[in-house]
Design a protein around this motif. Structure first.
Motif, PDB file in Angstrom:
ATOM      1  N   SER A   8       0.847  -1.180   0.000  1.00 16.45           N
ATOM      2  CA  SER A   8       0.000   0.000   0.000  1.00 16.45           C
ATOM      3  C   SER A   8       0.883   1.230   0.000  1.00 16.45           C
ATOM      4  O   SER A   8       2.018   1.200   0.504  1.00 16.45           O
TER       5      SER A   8
ATOM      6  N   SER B 133      -3.843   4.535  -0.793  1.00 20.17           N
ATOM      7  CA  SER B 133      -4.249   3.609  -1.849  1.00 20.17           C
ATOM      8  C   SER B 133      -4.854   2.359  -1.239  1.00 20.17           C
ATOM      9  O   SER B 133      -4.701   2.078  -0.047  1.00 20.17           O
ATOM     10  N   LYS B 134      -5.506   1.588  -2.093  1.00 18.10           N
ATOM     11  CA  LYS B 134      -5.942   0.262  -1.692  1.00 18.10           C
ATOM     12  C   LYS B 134      -4.727  -0.651  -1.560  1.00 18.10           C
ATOM     13  O   LYS B 134      -3.665  -0.378  -2.100  1.00 18.10           O
ATOM     14  N   SER B 135      -4.891  -1.762  -0.855  1.00 19.68           N
ATOM     15  CA  SER B 135      -3.839  -2.776  -0.833  1.00 19.68           C
ATOM     16  C   SER B 135      -3.789  -3.463  -2.191  1.00 19.68           C
ATOM     17  O   SER B 135      -4.816  -3.656  -2.845  1.00 19.68           O
ATOM     18  N   PHE B 136      -2.603  -3.839  -2.616  1.00 18.02           N
ATOM     19  CA  PHE B 136      -2.467  -4.401  -3.952  1.00 18.02           C
ATOM     20  C   PHE B 136      -1.176  -5.206  -4.047  1.00 18.02           C
ATOM     21  O   PHE B 136      -0.293  -5.120  -3.191  1.00 18.02           O
TER      22      PHE B 136
ATOM     23  N   VAL C  35      -2.448   2.512 -11.913  1.00 18.15           N
ATOM     24  CA  VAL C  35      -2.514   2.865 -10.495  1.00 18.15           C
ATOM     25  C   VAL C  35      -3.639   3.857 -10.251  1.00 18.15           C
ATOM     26  O   VAL C  35      -4.428   3.711  -9.303  1.00 18.15           O
TER      27      VAL C  35
ATOM     28  N   LEU D 210      -6.291   1.852  -8.026  1.00 24.31           N
ATOM     29  CA  LEU D 210      -5.933   1.961  -6.608  1.00 24.31           C
ATOM     30  C   LEU D 210      -6.499   3.199  -5.930  1.00 24.31           C
ATOM     31  O   LEU D 210      -6.441   3.319  -4.707  1.00 24.31           O
TER      32      LEU D 210
END
Length: 458
Positions: free
Chosen positions: A331, A346-349, A364, A368
């Protein structure tokens, strides 16, 4: 009169000063009233100038020739004037190694690096030091000890042309006692370890000066090499270090990572960038960023920026937190200047493939920041990944080192590779390239000061 006018403006604590030429002429005119007065003026002026020639830096002394011709230049915050005495001779004695608080570098060097810009130190080495280093490099080149690294073709689909590429004397050859002037390279390594100590102390990067970063590269404790760019050779835009998570599975396998990039140019006197090319082109931020650039104190590396806006007038570094260090659950976050707390944006990815392919920035933004359109508009990567596929569709094979254009929030800083000049900059946050050389071989000694890599999670 012009000399006295200049030096009296430089040293304000001395007994008399002239505001302009007329002031000086009036002074000397009054002194003509008697031989006794003339003698006093001549003697005073002699000792005045003698004192200043011993106390002013070599750069100021050189500038006397330009006084009265309208060529005096304002001092730059990123340029340090240094003495021209031999530094390599001084390093023969280990007692001269810096403890980090000495003054090989000025405070302006550290503040320049902290803002993500390049620090330029003309005449850091004198010609008497540059000449033997250049000779050593040229002899090793003639003996076939250099190799090319194919970086000129980075991201291209065309056939690799070694004549357009940088040639390097790699670390094993640099460290070999059997090759060239080994003792000279040892002394040079000692000098650069003193530079490293000052950077560690003044940039608050203590990992620069301890741990594996100070031992794994041998004497001098720096990744180091001679480099040669022949006529037509260039190096495309890039950054010198990436987050561990963006370097594939092997990213976490190294004990150290690059922190500060440096070069000392070894070219012959009289290098002219407009005629000879070979400039180091840096893509600096137009706005001064807030917070630590490159990496946080805990070792998370920077991957991007949040542009300044009307509501938030600060440009902010964006860091990547790789929570599990197994290419998942990453993140991005920024650090609040008031309390140093993290704000995840951001979102986790998983970084692969979303941050591995050309066009990553668009992915991104779309994937995200789905709930934060305001952040998506502000976010951009420090440097987008390059690929051969992108070169095919983008026409990138036509590039021949003429220089890339900056983005709307970048400004260019071109540095001529004049012999003896030292440059220093953050390895993570400053994109740069080398413009094509034109008529001459371009010689340098280049390297990177490392920090120990951030520890893995339990």
């Amino acid at each position: 009169t012009n000399i006295i006018l200049h030096v009296s403006s430089k040293v304000k604590s001395l007994p008399f000063h002239f505001r302009d030429n007329e002031d000086a002429y009036r002074y000397f005119g009054t002194a003509r009233s008697s031989i006794h007065s003339n003698m006093i003026v001549l003697i005073s002026t002699y000792w005045y100038c003698a004192f200043l020639f011993f106390t002013l830096s070599a750069t100021d002394v050189d500038s006397f020739a330009n006084v009265g011709q309208g060529k005096m230049q304002p001092e730059s915050t990123r340029i340090l004037s240094v003495r021209r005495s031999s530094r390599l001779c001084l390093t023969l004695n280990d007692s001269t190694i810096s403890n980090g608080k000495d003054k090989l570098l000025s405070s302006s060097v550290f503040s320049t690096i902290e803002t993500g810009k390049i620090a330029v130190l003309p005449n850091f080495l004198s010609e008497q030091d540059v000449l033997p280093l250049r000779t050593d490099a040229q002899n090793l080149w003639a003996d076939g000890k250099f190799s090319t690294d194919a970086l000129a073709s980075y991201g291209s689909s065309g056939k690799f042309d070694p004549s357009k590429d940088r040639a390097v004397l790699r670390l094993p050859q640099w460290k070999s006692e059997r090759l060239g002037d080994y003792a000279l390279r040892q002394r040079f390594g000692t000098l650069m370890s003193s530079v490293r100590a000052e950077l560690a102390y003044n940039l608050d990067r203590p990992e620069l000066d301890r741990g594996a970063a100070t031992s794994m590269y041998g004497y001098g404790s720096t990744e180091i090499s001679y480099t040669r760019f022949g006529p037509g050779a260039f190096l495309k835009r890039h950054v010198d270090e990436h987050h561990e998570e963006l370097k594939g599975v092997a990213g976490w396998s190294k004990p150290t990572r690059r922190s500060i990039s440096w070069l000392i140019y070894l070219n012959e006197p009289g290098w002219n960038g407009s005629q000879d090319g070979g400039q180091l082109r840096c893509f600096e931020r137009k706005r001064r960023p807030i917070g630590r650039i490159g990496a946080t104190n805990n070792g998370d590396l920077q991957v991007g920026w949040l542009r300044a806006t009307t509501m938030d007038p600060q440009e902010r570094p964006v860091y990547l937190d790789a929570k599990t260090h197994d290419h998942g659950q990453c993140s991005m976050y920024v650090v609040n200047e008031s309390d140093n707390a993290r704000t995840y944006i951001s979102k986790s990815f998983e970084t692969n493939p979303i941050m591995y392919v050309q066009g990553s920035e668009m992915l991104v933004k779309r994937l995200l920041f789905t709930d934060r359109a305001d952040l998506a508009d502000r976010f951009h990567l420090i440097e987008q990944p390059k690929s051969r596929l992108g070169s095919i569709f983008g026409g990138g094979d036509d590039y021949a080192g003429q220089g890339e254009t900056p983005s709307m929030d970048e400004e260019l800083e071109d540095v001529d590779p004049r012999g003896g000049t030292l440059v220093l900059f953050d390895s993570v946050s400053l994109p740069h390239e080398v413009l094509a050389t034109k008529n001459r071989d371009r010689w340098a000694c280049s390297g990177w000061f490392h920090e120990d890599q951030q520890p893995l999670s339990a």
